[in-house]
Design a protein around this motif. Structure first.
Motif, PDB file in Angstrom:
ATOM      1  N   GLY A 122       0.823  -1.208   0.000  1.00 20.72           N
ATOM      2  CA  GLY A 122       0.000   0.000   0.000  1.00 20.72           C
ATOM      3  C   GLY A 122       0.858   1.259   0.000  1.00 20.72           C
ATOM      4  N   THR A 123       1.878   1.247   0.845  1.00 19.39           N
ATOM      5  CA  THR A 123       2.788   2.386   0.911  1.00 19.39           C
ATOM      6  C   THR A 123       3.484   2.599  -0.428  1.00 19.39           C
ATOM      7  N   VAL A 124       3.943   1.494  -1.018  1.00 22.64           N
ATOM      8  CA  VAL A 124       4.660   1.590  -2.290  1.00 22.64           C
ATOM      9  C   VAL A 124       3.749   2.151  -3.387  1.00 22.64           C
ATOM     10  N   ILE A 125       2.519   1.649  -3.417  1.00 24.45           N
ATOM     11  CA  ILE A 125       1.574   2.138  -4.423  1.00 24.45           C
ATOM     12  C   ILE A 125       1.371   3.644  -4.248  1.00 24.45           C
ATOM     13  N   MET A 126       1.209   4.045  -2.981  1.00 20.86           N
ATOM     14  CA  MET A 126       0.993   5.462  -2.697  1.00 20.86           C
ATOM     15  C   MET A 126       2.185   6.314  -3.120  1.00 20.86           C
ATOM     16  N   LEU A 127       3.370   5.854  -2.747  1.00 22.13           N
ATOM     17  CA  LEU A 127       4.514   6.732  -3.010  1.00 22.13           C
ATOM     18  C   LEU A 127       4.863   6.812  -4.488  1.00 22.13           C
ATOM     19  N   ILE A 128       4.583   5.738  -5.232  1.00 18.88           N
ATOM     20  CA  ILE A 128       4.828   5.809  -6.674  1.00 18.88           C
ATOM     21  C   ILE A 128       3.831   6.775  -7.314  1.00 18.88           C
ATOM     22  N   ALA A 129       2.579   6.723  -6.842  1.00 16.36           N
ATOM     23  CA  ALA A 129       1.570   7.645  -7.370  1.00 16.36           C
ATOM     24  C   ALA A 129       1.965   9.094  -7.066  1.00 16.36           C
ATOM     25  N   GLU A 130       2.423   9.315  -5.845  1.00 16.58           N
ATOM     26  CA  GLU A 130       2.819  10.672  -5.452  1.00 16.58           C
ATOM     27  C   GLU A 130       3.997  11.201  -6.266  1.00 16.58           C
ATOM     28  N   ARG A 131       4.917  10.293  -6.577  1.00 14.77           N
ATOM     29  CA  ARG A 131       6.146  10.722  -7.242  1.00 14.77           C
ATOM     30  C   ARG A 131       6.100  10.534  -8.748  1.00 14.77           C
ATOM     31  N   LYS A 132       4.915  10.313  -9.271  1.00 11.35           N
ATOM     32  CA  LYS A 132       4.781  10.006 -10.684  1.00 11.35           C
ATOM     33  C   LYS A 132       5.529  11.021 -11.554  1.00 11.35           C
ATOM     34  N   ARG A 133       5.311  12.276 -11.256  1.00 12.27           N
ATOM     35  CA  ARG A 133       5.901  13.348 -12.051  1.00 12.27           C
ATOM     36  C   ARG A 133       7.420  13.303 -11.997  1.00 12.27           C
ATOM     37  N   GLU A 134       7.917  13.191 -10.789  1.00 11.19           N
ATOM     38  CA  GLU A 134       9.360  13.140 -10.570  1.00 11.19           C
ATOM     39  C   GLU A 134      10.007  11.942 -11.278  1.00 11.19           C
ATOM     40  N   LEU A 135       9.314  10.810 -11.225  1.00  8.51           N
ATOM     41  CA  LEU A 135       9.832   9.620 -11.891  1.00  8.51           C
ATOM     42  C   LEU A 135       9.823   9.830 -13.403  1.00  8.51           C
TER      43      LEU A 135
END
Ligand SMILES: Nc1ncnc2c1ncn2[C@@H]1O[C@H](COP(=O)(O)OP(=O)(O)O)[C@@H](O)[C@H]1O
Ligand SMILES: [Mg+2]
Lengths: 227, 405
Positions: free
Chosen positions: B283-296
């Motif tokens: 859950g945490t991983v899904i959240m943080l990837i979504a949050e950092r989508k732009r940066e990634l």
């Protein structure tokens, strides 16, 4: 001999039930050392055009030829490498990596290129000097103003020694003072170091500085003037 | 400036969330280590008790004896085979026993007992029998006296120097009886033995039951159980046809099944625990990837290949797991080390219940390496599984879309 040639470039987005021709059959070429502005109202297709030019957005049809090579014929990984070694990007929203300091953001690209620490250090210092931020090397982006962040972004774009720099509305989020500083830096780098800049804008003050102004409307080139 | 540095800094971007994730790993591993250590410690203690007091690691018996343990299934150990046993370099000790259920009486009192004829010196180095003598003396070679459990002595109302009568079925049904002086009293941590154990010297015992040279078991001990299977198969090559080589597991199937059952349910329990933790991390991983989508997206646009981006995220995930694991090992290791040296005694009714079941009344822990590294490996495997999502999410990441968000 032009470094970039765009042939009949088209991008069609599939809306729900209707198509949007964001870029509609554009032909252009750029020479080394240009300082060219792509001008047009919001929604005219500037970002889409620059993204296709930068190997980020796949064209619906047409070609982007850089040094004789159609970049959209490259496989995804090769294209990523192509961007790394050939293009410098400056974004409207700066887009620095937040966990890295200004210096590390600039170094990051050279790190990806696998350059030596010595080379990275000296070039980072040189570039931070060129954008007038050698004092702020160790600050995180959140500690820098928008104008300062964008100057770091310009330094980062230059770090890889790219063939050209693409800047999508680089001054849109900046006040007039910062805009002027940034443009001065870009102009200086262009004149003194022969770096090719292609940037989009709809700001008249920015347009004034350009030596070539390409106006687009509804995804088509309206005019293309060299001053 | 390397990738692990980016990963490490990313880990601390959202301190609260990272601490919660790390804590979930911490508590999971802490719990898992404690549970396993406690469980394995008590199993080891159980096995130890059984192996030392009762069965040894390996026994040689008549093939029929297990089913029907009477003196009629005793045997005369062939001397060539005894020689083989003593020549085996791995075997630390072995000793012969003649064990028979019989009746002991004194005055009006009588009681069913377990008579064990032993070779005093060998038996002592095998099972440390003499350390349970609380009164009187341990047996010697050729001794005519007997040792008996203290509760049995109470029941029969005898003291050191008194004599008791042992009556039992001798070899081939010859009824036998004898009078024996009490030489020492034994007190084991296991009640059951104290109520029914009688020890006497092997030859003395053989005479009593008209079973010259016969024994019911040869008990074999090893430095530790790791050599068990090898030694067992070595012995099997030489063992005479009518005899059989048994491991302690085969002699104590109930205990083995009990331990296996407990281990199995612990594995399921820990499996569920780590699955819950795993979903939390996912859950945490899904959240943080979504949050950092732009940066990634920016990283990819600048020329960072997707597999590199994936590695940086995986490193961050790995650091999360590793930090949790290291903390829990750092906490549990010294505590378990302490309890290894100082087992916790069980007092009160609990302790009595333990003794009644035939076990030493202590809580023991296990400090075997795998108690610590198995949960660590589990966490690692968990991160590898979760990283499948990272691979998928980054593969799917559309750079242009990410930039436009
Ligand atoms: N992902 C998309 N899906 C659908 N339509 C899009 C998408 N991106 C851009 N467009 C449309 O394409 C046109 C050109 O957009 P853009 O290139 O962003 O123009 P500009 O940068 O000049 O503002 C606009 O009409 C916009 O709504
Ligand atoms: Mg735009």
């Amino acid at each position: 001999m032009s470094i970039i040639e765009i042939k009949n470039l088209t991008k069609i987005y599939d809306g729900s039930g209707f198509e949007v021709k964001a870029v509609n059959g554009i032909n252009l070429s750029f020479e080394k050392g240009e300082f060219a502005a792509i001008v047009g109202p919001s929604g005219s297709g500037k970002t889409t055009l620059l993204n296709m030019l930068g190997g980020l957005d796949h064209p619906t049809s047409g070609e982007v030829i850089v040094d004789g090579q159609n970049i959209w014929k490259l496989k995804s990984r090769k294209l990523t490498d192509f961007r790394l070694y050939n293009i410098g990007f400056v974004f409207q929203a700066y887009n620095l990596i937040p966990v890295l300091t200004a210096k590390e953001n600039v170094e990051f690209i050279m790190h990806l290129q696998g350059r030596s620490k010595k080379e990275r250090d000296s070039r980072t210092r040189e570039l931070m000097q060129a954008v007038g931020l050698e004092e702020r090397m160790n600050s995180r982006p959140s500690k820098l103003s928008g104008g300062q962040q964008q100057r770091v972004a310009v330094a980062r774009a230059l770090a890889s020694k790219p063939k050209f720099i693409l800047a999508d509305e680089p001054t849109a989020n900046l006040d007039s003072k910062s805009t002027e500083t940034l443009l001065d830096i870009m102009e200086h780098l262009n004149k003194e170091e022969d770096i090719t800049f292609i940037f989009s804008t709809h700001d008249a003050r920015v347009v004034k500085k350009a030596r070539r102004v390409i106006t687009i409307e509804d995804g088509k080139v309206k005019s293309d003037e060299v001053r | 400036m390397n990738y692990s540095k980016i990963a490490w800094r990313n880990l601390w971007r959202n301190k609260k969330r990272s601490l919660i994730t790390i804590s979930s790993v911490f508590f999971g591993v802490l719990f898992s280590i404690s549970l396993t250590s406690l469980q394995e410690g008590s199993f080891a203690n159980m096995i130890d008790n059984i192996v030392n007091f009762y069965s040894g690691y390996i026994q040689i018996q008549d093939k029929e004896y297990m089913e029907n343990n009477t003196i009629n299934h005793s045997f005369v150990p062939p001397s060539f085979f005894l020689k083989k046993i003593s020549e085996n370099k791995t075997i630390s000790n072995f000793s012969k026993r003649l064990q028979i259920f019989a009746l002991a009486s004194s005055g009006d009192e009588s009681q069913g007992v377990m008579i064990t004829g032993i070779e005093p010196e060998k038996e002592n180095s095998l099972s440390g029998l003499s350390k349970w003598v609380i009164q009187g003396k341990f047996l010697e070679q050729g001794d005519k006296g007997i040792l008996l459990g203290n509760l049995l002595a109470e029941k029969l109302n005898v003291e050191i120097g008194d004599s008791i009568i042992i009556i039992g079925p001798g070899y081939h049904g010859i009824s036998s009886a004898g009078l024996f002086p009490v030489k020492g009293l034994l007190s084991f941590p296991m009640m059951e033995l104290n109520k029914m154990a009688i020890y006497l010297e092997l030859e003395n015992c053989q005479q009593l039951f008209s079973a010259d040279n016969r024994v019911t078991n040869i008990i074999i001990n090893l430095p530790d159980y790791t050599h068990l299977e090898r030694v067992k198969s070595e012995l099997q090559m030489d063992v005479p046809d009518e005899l059989t080589v048994l491991s302690w597991e085969e002699m104590n199937e109930e205990i083995t099944q009990f331990i296996d059952g407990k281990r199995y349910s612990a594995v399921i329990f820990k499996g569920i625990l780590f699955m819950i933790i795993g979903f939390g991390i996912l859950g945490t991983v899904i959240m943080l990837i979504a949050e950092r989508k732009r940066e990634l997206g920016v990283m990819n646009a600048l020329g960072m290949k997707k597999h590199r981006i994936t590695s940086v995220l995986f490193l961050e995930l790995l650091f999360t797991g590793l930090t949790g694991v290291l903390f829990s090992v750092a906490v549990t290791f010294p505590v378990i080390l302490h309890f290894l040296k100082n087992p916790i005694p069980i007092g009160g009714e609990m302790g009595v219940a333990f003794q009644d079941m035939g076990f030493e009344p202590v809580i023991e822990f296990s400090g075997q390496g795998w108690v610590f590294y198995k949960p660590a490996i589990t966490v690692f495997i968990l991160t590898v599984i979760i990283s499948i999502y990272i691979v998928y999410a980054i593969k799917r990441l559309k750079t242009v879309d990410a930039l436009r968000t």
